[in-house]
Design a protein around this motif. Structure first.
Motif, PDB file in Angstrom:
ATOM      1  N   GLU A   1       0.811  -1.220   0.000  1.00 13.16           N
ATOM      2  CA  GLU A   1       0.000   0.000   0.000  1.00 13.16           C
ATOM      3  C   GLU A   1       0.844   1.270   0.000  1.00 13.16           C
ATOM      4  OE1 GLU A   1      -2.848   0.008   3.161  1.00 13.16           O
ATOM      5  OE2 GLU A   1      -3.255  -2.132   2.956  1.00 13.16           O
ATOM      6  N   GLU A   2       2.117   1.137   0.388  1.00 12.10           N
ATOM      7  CA  GLU A   2       2.987   2.315   0.541  1.00 12.10           C
ATOM      8  C   GLU A   2       4.331   2.031  -0.124  1.00 12.10           C
ATOM      9  OE1 GLU A   2       2.012   5.094   1.816  1.00 12.10           O
ATOM     10  OE2 GLU A   2       0.216   4.567   2.982  1.00 12.10           O
TER      11      GLU A   2
ATOM     12  N   ARG B   1       7.709  -2.961 -15.466  1.00 13.38           N
ATOM     13  CA  ARG B   1       6.679  -3.953 -15.150  1.00 13.38           C
ATOM     14  C   ARG B   1       6.539  -4.024 -13.632  1.00 13.38           C
ATOM     15  NH1 ARG B   1       6.821  -3.652 -19.945  1.00 13.38           N
ATOM     16  NH2 ARG B   1       6.951  -5.318 -21.503  1.00 13.38           N
ATOM     17  N   VAL B   2       5.319  -4.308 -13.186  1.00 10.24           N
ATOM     18  CA  VAL B   2       5.068  -4.630 -11.784  1.00 10.24           C
ATOM     19  C   VAL B   2       4.318  -5.952 -11.760  1.00 10.24           C
ATOM     20  CG1 VAL B   2       3.916  -3.974  -9.645  1.00 10.24           C
ATOM     21  CG2 VAL B   2       4.998  -2.215 -11.046  1.00 10.24           C
ATOM     22  N   THR B   3       4.779  -6.872 -10.915  1.00 10.04           N
ATOM     23  CA  THR B   3       4.129  -8.172 -10.782  1.00 10.04           C
ATOM     24  C   THR B   3       3.774  -8.414  -9.317  1.00 10.04           C
ATOM     25  OG1 THR B   3       6.250  -9.329 -10.502  1.00 10.04           O
ATOM     26  CG2 THR B   3       5.376  -9.159 -12.741  1.00 10.04           C
ATOM     27  N   ILE B   4       2.719  -9.180  -9.106  1.00  9.87           N
ATOM     28  CA  ILE B   4       2.366  -9.645  -7.763  1.00  9.87           C
ATOM     29  C   ILE B   4       1.666 -10.988  -7.914  1.00  9.87           C
ATOM     30  CG2 ILE B   4       0.278  -8.189  -7.799  1.00  9.87           C
ATOM     31  CD1 ILE B   4       0.490  -8.084  -4.704  1.00  9.87           C
ATOM     32  N   ALA B   5       2.200 -12.010  -7.265  1.00  9.91           N
ATOM     33  CA  ALA B   5       1.667 -13.366  -7.400  1.00  9.91           C
ATOM     34  C   ALA B   5       1.213 -13.879  -6.035  1.00  9.91           C
ATOM     35  CB  ALA B   5       2.714 -14.309  -7.993  1.00  9.91           C
ATOM     36  N   PHE B   6      -0.062 -14.173  -5.926  1.00  9.08           N
ATOM     37  CA  PHE B   6      -0.652 -14.742  -4.721  1.00  9.08           C
ATOM     38  C   PHE B   6      -0.396 -13.877  -3.489  1.00  9.08           C
ATOM     39  CE2 PHE B   6       0.390 -18.455  -7.489  1.00  9.08           C
ATOM     40  CZ  PHE B   6      -0.912 -18.720  -7.873  1.00  9.08           C
ATOM     41  N   GLY B   7      -0.406 -12.568  -3.700  1.00  5.42           N
ATOM     42  CA  GLY B   7      -0.175 -11.654  -2.593  1.00  5.42           C
ATOM     43  C   GLY B   7      -1.278 -10.636  -2.396  1.00  5.42           C
ATOM     44  N   LEU B   8      -2.002 -10.309  -3.456  1.00  4.01           N
ATOM     45  CA  LEU B   8      -2.976  -9.217  -3.361  1.00  4.01           C
ATOM     46  C   LEU B   8      -4.096  -9.535  -2.378  1.00  4.01           C
ATOM     47  CD1 LEU B   8      -3.715  -6.394  -4.438  1.00  4.01           C
ATOM     48  CD2 LEU B   8      -5.118  -7.527  -6.175  1.00  4.01           C
ATOM     49  N   ARG B   9      -4.487 -10.794  -2.284  1.00  2.00           N
ATOM     50  CA  ARG B   9      -5.613 -11.118  -1.400  1.00  2.00           C
ATOM     51  C   ARG B   9      -5.256 -10.927   0.070  1.00  2.00           C
ATOM     52  NH1 ARG B   9      -3.291 -16.031  -2.284  1.00  2.00           N
ATOM     53  NH2 ARG B   9      -3.266 -17.487  -0.521  1.00  2.00           N
ATOM     54  N   ASN B  10      -3.957 -10.838   0.393  1.00  2.00           N
ATOM     55  CA  ASN B  10      -3.542 -10.627   1.774  1.00  2.00           C
ATOM     56  C   ASN B  10      -3.372  -9.152   2.126  1.00  2.00           C
ATOM     57  OD1 ASN B  10      -3.257 -13.470   2.434  1.00  2.00           O
ATOM     58  ND2 ASN B  10      -1.472 -13.460   1.084  1.00  2.00           N
ATOM     59  N   VAL B  11      -3.544  -8.285   1.139  1.00  2.00           N
ATOM     60  CA  VAL B  11      -3.385  -6.841   1.361  1.00  2.00           C
ATOM     61  C   VAL B  11      -4.670  -6.290   1.974  1.00  2.00           C
ATOM     62  CG1 VAL B  11      -3.046  -4.609   0.218  1.00  2.00           C
ATOM     63  CG2 VAL B  11      -1.731  -6.611  -0.520  1.00  2.00           C
ATOM     64  N   THR B  12      -4.524  -5.427   2.979  1.00  2.00           N
ATOM     65  CA  THR B  12      -5.693  -4.894   3.677  1.00  2.00           C
ATOM     66  C   THR B  12      -6.505  -3.975   2.787  1.00  2.00           C
ATOM     67  OG1 THR B  12      -4.481  -5.026   5.773  1.00  2.00           O
ATOM     68  CG2 THR B  12      -6.467  -3.643   5.728  1.00  2.00           C
TER      69      THR B  12
ATOM     70  N   GLN C   1      -6.798  -3.106  -0.789  1.00  2.00           N
ATOM     71  CA  GLN C   1      -6.363  -3.505  -2.127  1.00  2.00           C
ATOM     72  C   GLN C   1      -6.446  -2.359  -3.123  1.00  2.00           C
ATOM     73  OE1 GLN C   1      -8.729  -6.984  -2.970  1.00  2.00           O
ATOM     74  NE2 GLN C   1      -7.537  -8.268  -1.593  1.00  2.00           N
ATOM     75  N   ASP C   2      -7.457  -1.500  -2.994  1.00  2.00           N
ATOM     76  CA  ASP C   2      -7.557  -0.378  -3.927  1.00  2.00           C
ATOM     77  C   ASP C   2      -6.365   0.572  -3.762  1.00  2.00           C
ATOM     78  OD1 ASP C   2      -8.386   0.590  -1.438  1.00  2.00           O
ATOM     79  OD2 ASP C   2     -10.165   1.599  -2.200  1.00  2.00           O
ATOM     80  N   LYS C   3      -5.910   0.765  -2.528  1.00  2.00           N
ATOM     81  CA  LYS C   3      -4.745   1.612  -2.276  1.00  2.00           C
ATOM     82  C   LYS C   3      -3.479   0.997  -2.862  1.00  2.00           C
ATOM     83  CE  LYS C   3      -2.425   4.147   1.439  1.00  2.00           C
ATOM     84  NZ  LYS C   3      -2.327   4.352   2.910  1.00  2.00           N
ATOM     85  N   ALA C   4      -3.344  -0.324  -2.736  1.00  2.00           N
ATOM     86  CA  ALA C   4      -2.181  -1.005  -3.305  1.00  2.00           C
ATOM     87  C   ALA C   4      -2.163  -0.900  -4.827  1.00  2.00           C
ATOM     88  CB  ALA C   4      -2.169  -2.468  -2.868  1.00  2.00           C
ATOM     89  N   LEU C   5      -3.326  -1.030  -5.452  1.00  2.00           N
ATOM     90  CA  LEU C   5      -3.400  -0.908  -6.910  1.00  2.00           C
ATOM     91  C   LEU C   5      -2.998   0.492  -7.362  1.00  2.00           C
ATOM     92  CD1 LEU C   5      -6.703  -2.880  -7.558  1.00  2.00           C
ATOM     93  CD2 LEU C   5      -4.406  -3.575  -8.286  1.00  2.00           C
ATOM     94  N   ARG C   6      -3.422   1.503  -6.620  1.00  2.00           N
ATOM     95  CA  ARG C   6      -3.024   2.875  -6.968  1.00  2.00           C
ATOM     96  C   ARG C   6      -1.525   3.076  -6.785  1.00  2.00           C
ATOM     97  NH1 ARG C   6      -7.784   4.063  -4.082  1.00  2.00           N
ATOM     98  NH2 ARG C   6      -6.581   4.803  -2.288  1.00  2.00           N
ATOM     99  N   ALA C   7      -0.963   2.449  -5.749  1.00  2.00           N
ATOM    100  CA  ALA C   7       0.482   2.553  -5.520  1.00  2.00           C
ATOM    101  C   ALA C   7       1.260   1.896  -6.660  1.00  2.00           C
ATOM    102  CB  ALA C   7       0.853   1.911  -4.183  1.00  2.00           C
TER     103      ALA C   7
ATOM    104  N   THR D   1     -14.744  -8.275 -10.755  1.00  2.00           N
ATOM    105  CA  THR D   1     -14.618  -7.252  -9.717  1.00  2.00           C
ATOM    106  C   THR D   1     -13.200  -6.709  -9.674  1.00  2.00           C
ATOM    107  OG1 THR D   1     -16.368  -8.291  -8.396  1.00  2.00           O
ATOM    108  CG2 THR D   1     -14.904  -6.742  -7.265  1.00  2.00           C
ATOM    109  N   LEU D   2     -12.218  -7.606  -9.714  1.00  2.00           N
ATOM    110  CA  LEU D   2     -10.825  -7.151  -9.694  1.00  2.00           C
ATOM    111  C   LEU D   2     -10.491  -6.351 -10.950  1.00  2.00           C
ATOM    112  CD1 LEU D   2      -8.077  -6.944  -8.430  1.00  2.00           C
ATOM    113  CD2 LEU D   2      -7.553  -9.261  -9.243  1.00  2.00           C
ATOM    114  N   LYS D   3     -11.000  -6.769 -12.078  1.00  2.00           N
ATOM    115  CA  LYS D   3     -10.799  -6.002 -13.308  1.00  2.00           C
ATOM    116  C   LYS D   3     -11.342  -4.581 -13.141  1.00  2.00           C
ATOM    117  CE  LYS D   3     -12.331  -5.871 -18.154  1.00  2.00           C
ATOM    118  NZ  LYS D   3     -13.130  -6.571 -19.191  1.00  2.00           N
ATOM    119  N   GLY D   4     -12.520  -4.454 -12.545  1.00  2.00           N
ATOM    120  CA  GLY D   4     -13.088  -3.132 -12.304  1.00  2.00           C
ATOM    121  C   GLY D   4     -12.247  -2.311 -11.339  1.00  2.00           C
TER     122      GLY D   4
END
Length: 252
Positions: free
Chosen positions: A126-127, A137-148, A150-156, A221-224
């Motif tokens: 998130e920060e 490129r930015v990658t994240i594998a099997f980690g996004l679901r553990n982020v509190t 998620q919208d903030k992490a996507l913006r970051a 939903t994630l696509k949105g």
């Protein structure tokens, strides 16, 4: 509907917990399983996680000399493959919020002689502590679901991408084959926790991981959410009947 930033509680598996508590609870899970995380992944997925990650690396299409960020890098499966793609003239930055997982990933890289083009940063998704418009490129594998948040992490992740850059998210998702759902649920809720107890001596952490998959946003939903964060041409590919999906989006 409240955004993640407006919520005072969030889910930790099927539990509802205060937002400020989730990162600590998730940290306990991964501190507990870090040493046996890789072998557990092989047992849980029957080795399929390796194929899913190879497909992600292929879609990343990184080139020599590029700079890549792997968020929630864990033990570094993606980073290892991507380091070969970018070569000595490029760089991979591995980040994770969990010190135990990042240390395990660093040790794996050193054991395999991968040095010089990999950096390690303890960081919250998130920060992200990087300049804007920095990574190809930015990658994240099997980690996004553990982020509190998620919208903030996507913006970051959007902020640190260069114009023309691409985000790739590999994550568990929703099955597209209804006939497989009961079998998948039976395996997830009965077999995986038992494997966790046997291999890592930690049943509860794998009960959480199974529940976290069910609480993660579905494909559309994630696509949105990616579109809301600013990504264009967002889309996804389902793997293994939707057990896993690879989402991609661009910053133009």
């Amino acid at each position: 509907m409240k955004t993640d930033a407006q919520k005072t509680t969030t889910h930790f598996g099927y539990q509802e917990v205060p937002v400020h508590d989730k990162s600590g609870l998730v940290a306990e899970v991964f501190h507990s399983v870090a040493d046996r995380y890789d072998i557990m992944n092989d047992f849980m997925s029957g080795g399929l996680h390796r194929l899913w990650k190879r497909l992600t690396v292929a879609q990343c299409n990184a080139r020599p000399g590029q700079t890549l960020l792997d968020v929630a890098s864990g033990t570094g499966d993606l980073a290892r493959a991507l380091a070969h793609q970018v070569g000595k003239s490029g760089q991979i930055v591995m980040t994770d919020i969990n010190e135990s997982m990042l240390a395990r990933g660093r040790q794996r890289m050193l054991d395999e002689g991968l040095v010089g083009n990999i950096a390690y940063v303890l960081a919250d998704a998130e920060e992200l502590p990087f300049p804007a418009n920095h990574f190809d490129r930015v990658t994240i594998a099997f980690g996004l679901r553990n982020v509190t948040r998620q919208d903030k992490a996507l913006r970051a992740m959007y902020r640190v991408l260069k114009p023309g850059g691409k985000l790739l998210i590999l994550e568990f998702s929703r099955l597209t084959l209804p006939w497989l759902q009961k079998l998948y649920d039976l395996y997830s809720f009965n077999i995986i926790p038992k494997l966790g107890e046997w291999i890592t001596q930690d049943r509860k952490s794998y009960e959480y991981l199974v529940e976290s998959i069910r609480m993660h946003p579905d494909q559309e939903t994630l696509k949105g959410m990616m579109t809301e964060a600013g990504f264009e041409d967002a889309g996804y590919h389902n793997f293994t009947g939707g057990i896993v999906a690879l989402h991609q989006g661009y910053k133009y």
